[in-house]
Design a protein around this motif. Sequence first.
Motif, PDB file in Angstrom:
ATOM      1  N   PRO A 239      -2.573  23.638   8.926  1.00  0.00           N
ATOM      2  CA  PRO A 239      -2.588  22.752   7.748  1.00  0.00           C
ATOM      3  C   PRO A 239      -1.205  22.167   7.522  1.00  0.00           C
ATOM      4  N   ALA A 240      -1.150  20.894   7.124  1.00  0.00           N
ATOM      5  CA  ALA A 240       0.177  20.282   7.026  1.00  0.00           C
ATOM      6  C   ALA A 240       0.258  19.124   6.035  1.00  0.00           C
ATOM      7  N   ILE A 241      -0.731  18.910   5.182  1.00  0.00           N
ATOM      8  CA  ILE A 241      -0.724  17.757   4.277  1.00  0.00           C
ATOM      9  C   ILE A 241      -0.282  18.206   2.888  1.00  0.00           C
ATOM     10  N   SER A 242       0.713  17.513   2.328  1.00  0.00           N
ATOM     11  CA  SER A 242       1.183  17.847   0.993  1.00  0.00           C
ATOM     12  C   SER A 242       0.446  17.010  -0.048  1.00  0.00           C
ATOM     13  N   GLU A 243       0.321  17.541  -1.249  1.00  0.00           N
ATOM     14  CA  GLU A 243      -0.340  16.810  -2.325  1.00  0.00           C
ATOM     15  C   GLU A 243       0.404  15.515  -2.689  1.00  0.00           C
ATOM     16  N   PRO A 244       1.757  15.509  -2.731  1.00  0.00           N
ATOM     17  CA  PRO A 244       2.430  14.230  -2.992  1.00  0.00           C
ATOM     18  C   PRO A 244       2.096  13.164  -1.946  1.00  0.00           C
ATOM     19  N   SER A 245       1.984  13.550  -0.678  1.00  0.00           N
ATOM     20  CA  SER A 245       1.618  12.586   0.354  1.00  0.00           C
ATOM     21  C   SER A 245       0.217  12.027   0.114  1.00  0.00           C
ATOM     22  N   VAL A 246      -0.701  12.906  -0.269  1.00  0.00           N
ATOM     23  CA  VAL A 246      -2.066  12.455  -0.548  1.00  0.00           C
ATOM     24  C   VAL A 246      -2.067  11.469  -1.712  1.00  0.00           C
ATOM     25  N   ALA A 247      -1.295  11.761  -2.758  1.00  0.00           N
ATOM     26  CA  ALA A 247      -1.242  10.864  -3.914  1.00  0.00           C
ATOM     27  C   ALA A 247      -0.684   9.493  -3.531  1.00  0.00           C
ATOM     28  N   LEU A 248       0.363   9.476  -2.707  1.00  0.00           N
ATOM     29  CA  LEU A 248       0.928   8.197  -2.270  1.00  0.00           C
ATOM     30  C   LEU A 248      -0.040   7.451  -1.359  1.00  0.00           C
ATOM     31  N   ALA A 249      -0.746   8.183  -0.520  1.00  0.00           N
ATOM     32  CA  ALA A 249      -1.732   7.547   0.360  1.00  0.00           C
ATOM     33  C   ALA A 249      -2.855   6.903  -0.442  1.00  0.00           C
ATOM     34  N   ARG A 250      -3.298   7.558  -1.510  1.00  0.00           N
ATOM     35  CA  ARG A 250      -4.339   6.985  -2.367  1.00  0.00           C
ATOM     36  C   ARG A 250      -3.891   5.639  -2.917  1.00  0.00           C
ATOM     37  N   ARG A 251      -2.651   5.569  -3.347  1.00  0.00           N
ATOM     38  CA  ARG A 251      -2.152   4.323  -3.928  1.00  0.00           C
ATOM     39  C   ARG A 251      -2.076   3.225  -2.871  1.00  0.00           C
ATOM     40  N   ALA A 252      -1.579   3.573  -1.676  1.00  0.00           N
ATOM     41  CA  ALA A 252      -1.479   2.566  -0.610  1.00  0.00           C
ATOM     42  C   ALA A 252      -2.862   2.076  -0.186  1.00  0.00           C
ATOM     43  N   LEU A 253      -3.797   2.991   0.009  1.00  0.00           N
ATOM     44  CA  LEU A 253      -5.129   2.603   0.477  1.00  0.00           C
ATOM     45  C   LEU A 253      -5.907   1.830  -0.571  1.00  0.00           C
ATOM     46  N   SER A 254      -5.595   2.046  -1.835  1.00  0.00           N
ATOM     47  CA  SER A 254      -6.270   1.295  -2.896  1.00  0.00           C
ATOM     48  C   SER A 254      -5.834  -0.163  -2.927  1.00  0.00           C
ATOM     49  N   SER A 255      -4.690  -0.457  -2.304  1.00  0.00           N
ATOM     50  CA  SER A 255      -4.196  -1.844  -2.224  1.00  0.00           C
ATOM     51  C   SER A 255      -4.086  -2.287  -0.775  1.00  0.00           C
ATOM     52  N   ASP A 256      -4.987  -1.775   0.082  1.00  0.00           N
ATOM     53  CA  ASP A 256      -4.832  -1.995   1.514  1.00  0.00           C
ATOM     54  C   ASP A 256      -4.913  -3.459   1.913  1.00  0.00           C
ATOM     55  N   THR A 257      -5.751  -4.241   1.246  1.00  0.00           N
ATOM     56  CA  THR A 257      -5.888  -5.648   1.632  1.00  0.00           C
ATOM     57  C   THR A 257      -4.595  -6.412   1.389  1.00  0.00           C
ATOM     58  N   GLU A 258      -3.981  -6.192   0.229  1.00  0.00           N
ATOM     59  CA  GLU A 258      -2.715  -6.847  -0.090  1.00  0.00           C
ATOM     60  C   GLU A 258      -1.624  -6.445   0.895  1.00  0.00           C
ATOM     61  N   LEU A 259      -1.528  -5.158   1.184  1.00  0.00           N
ATOM     62  CA  LEU A 259      -0.518  -4.678   2.123  1.00  0.00           C
ATOM     63  C   LEU A 259      -0.771  -5.196   3.534  1.00  0.00           C
ATOM     64  N   ALA A 260      -2.047  -5.290   3.906  1.00  0.00           N
ATOM     65  CA  ALA A 260      -2.388  -5.784   5.238  1.00  0.00           C
ATOM     66  C   ALA A 260      -1.970  -7.232   5.419  1.00  0.00           C
ATOM     67  N   GLU A 261      -2.109  -8.028   4.379  1.00  0.00           N
ATOM     68  CA  GLU A 261      -1.686  -9.433   4.471  1.00  0.00           C
ATOM     69  C   GLU A 261      -0.196  -9.523   4.757  1.00  0.00           C
ATOM     70  N   GLU A 262       0.592  -8.677   4.103  1.00  0.00           N
ATOM     71  CA  GLU A 262       2.034  -8.667   4.354  1.00  0.00           C
ATOM     72  C   GLU A 262       2.342  -8.246   5.785  1.00  0.00           C
ATOM     73  N   SER A 263       1.620  -7.231   6.256  1.00  0.00           N
ATOM     74  CA  SER A 263       1.853  -6.761   7.625  1.00  0.00           C
ATOM     75  C   SER A 263       1.488  -7.828   8.640  1.00  0.00           C
ATOM     76  N   ARG A 264       0.383  -8.504   8.431  1.00  0.00           N
ATOM     77  CA  ARG A 264      -0.039  -9.527   9.400  1.00  0.00           C
ATOM     78  C   ARG A 264       0.908 -10.721   9.411  1.00  0.00           C
ATOM     79  N   ALA A 265       1.510 -11.022   8.276  1.00  0.00           N
ATOM     80  CA  ALA A 265       2.508 -12.095   8.255  1.00  0.00           C
ATOM     81  C   ALA A 265       3.710 -11.704   9.115  1.00  0.00           C
ATOM     82  N   ARG A 266       4.140 -10.453   9.030  1.00  0.00           N
ATOM     83  CA  ARG A 266       5.265 -10.013   9.853  1.00  0.00           C
ATOM     84  C   ARG A 266       4.878  -9.983  11.325  1.00  0.00           C
ATOM     85  N   VAL A 267       3.673  -9.516  11.624  1.00  0.00           N
ATOM     86  CA  VAL A 267       3.211  -9.504  13.014  1.00  0.00           C
ATOM     87  C   VAL A 267       3.257 -10.904  13.602  1.00  0.00           C
ATOM     88  N   ALA A 268       2.758 -11.887  12.867  1.00  0.00           N
ATOM     89  CA  ALA A 268       2.727 -13.256  13.381  1.00  0.00           C
ATOM     90  C   ALA A 268       4.139 -13.773  13.652  1.00  0.00           C
TER      91      ALA A 268
END
Length: 368
Positions: A252-281
């Motif tokens: 086992p290796a997952i911390s609760e703070p990491s899970v909480a931060l992951a929830r926030r990132a995944l809840s805004s995944d579309t917005e974050l993905a747009e930023e990533s794809r702009a950098r990729v391009a």
Amino acid sequence: MFPDIAYLDWISGRPEAATHDLGSSDLRRAVPDANGVVPPRIADLPEPPERADVETLVADAYDVEPENVLVTAGATHANFLALAAAIEGEEVNDESDERDPRVLVEEPGYEPLVATPEGLGATIDRFRRPDEDGYALDPNRIAAAVTDDVRCVVVTNRHNPSGNRTDRGTIAEASRVAADRGAHLLVDEVYAPFGEADDASAFGGPTAVGLPNTVVTNSLTKFLGFGGIRVGWLVADSRFVERARSVMHHVPAISEPSVALARRALSSDTELAEESRARVAANRGLLATFVAERDDLSGAVCPGCTYGFFAHESADGDEVSEAAWEEDVLIVPGRFFDDSDRFRLSLGHETETVEEGLAIFGTVLDRL
């Protein structure tokens, strides 16, 4: 039991020490300050819905049920659990099959995907993704190499280190080949979202999720750029997920703070993905131009990809990497990917930063 992983030993500390990091392939974002734990970009995101756990958010992104998802401490952890579960097989106490387990891994490939199953007690076989074919995934090559002893076939999509991206139809055929031999197909998809999306989600690249006897792994690191959170996942049928979960009790290796931060990132995944794809391009354009303008380099820059596997006309991968390091530029030698003649060049950081690094790297190549 577990062999050294030369690449991880070599790369440790280098991205932080390099003035110009052209070796790291993740789309890295700003990190917290010395006394902080929350990445600055996540601090600006809205709070996720109270009932949206990470399993549900990942399941929604892939249109599967939460029982098909196991959340892990990054993709490396997910790959370890998937390989251990596949090598173990359906029945832990079944002694009817005394053959030694084998794992079939693509070549060239990412060293940990060879070292990990070896450390888990499997014999490693390889099948080729040759450069003359553009490093394409060919199910016929898998069929020619797989045997009844093989418990798992391992591929990356996008291919690491070349960047070749395989369509779902081809992966489905590879899945069928593996399933016909009673093996699982493990598809590491950390780079699949690079490029144009097949759908609106953050992980909209061609995915193998839902194919028979197939396990998919991914994480927040490469595409969304939150490597410090250390959250990934595997997606498979519910029986396989439960086997992997039983292995996870040992590591086992997952911390609760990491899970909480992951929830926030995944809840805004579309917005974050747009930023990533702009950098990729933007960064893919820089990489393609840089390679095209140099007569001393060979190798393809795949559409939508910010990294590639290249050869210099008169220097091998180590010579290129060492010469670059003398100028504080990080380049990864190809020996860590089964080809010592080549090197992997990756433009993961902000566009202005990698543009400066490419200019210096160009002067390094001019002197070789």
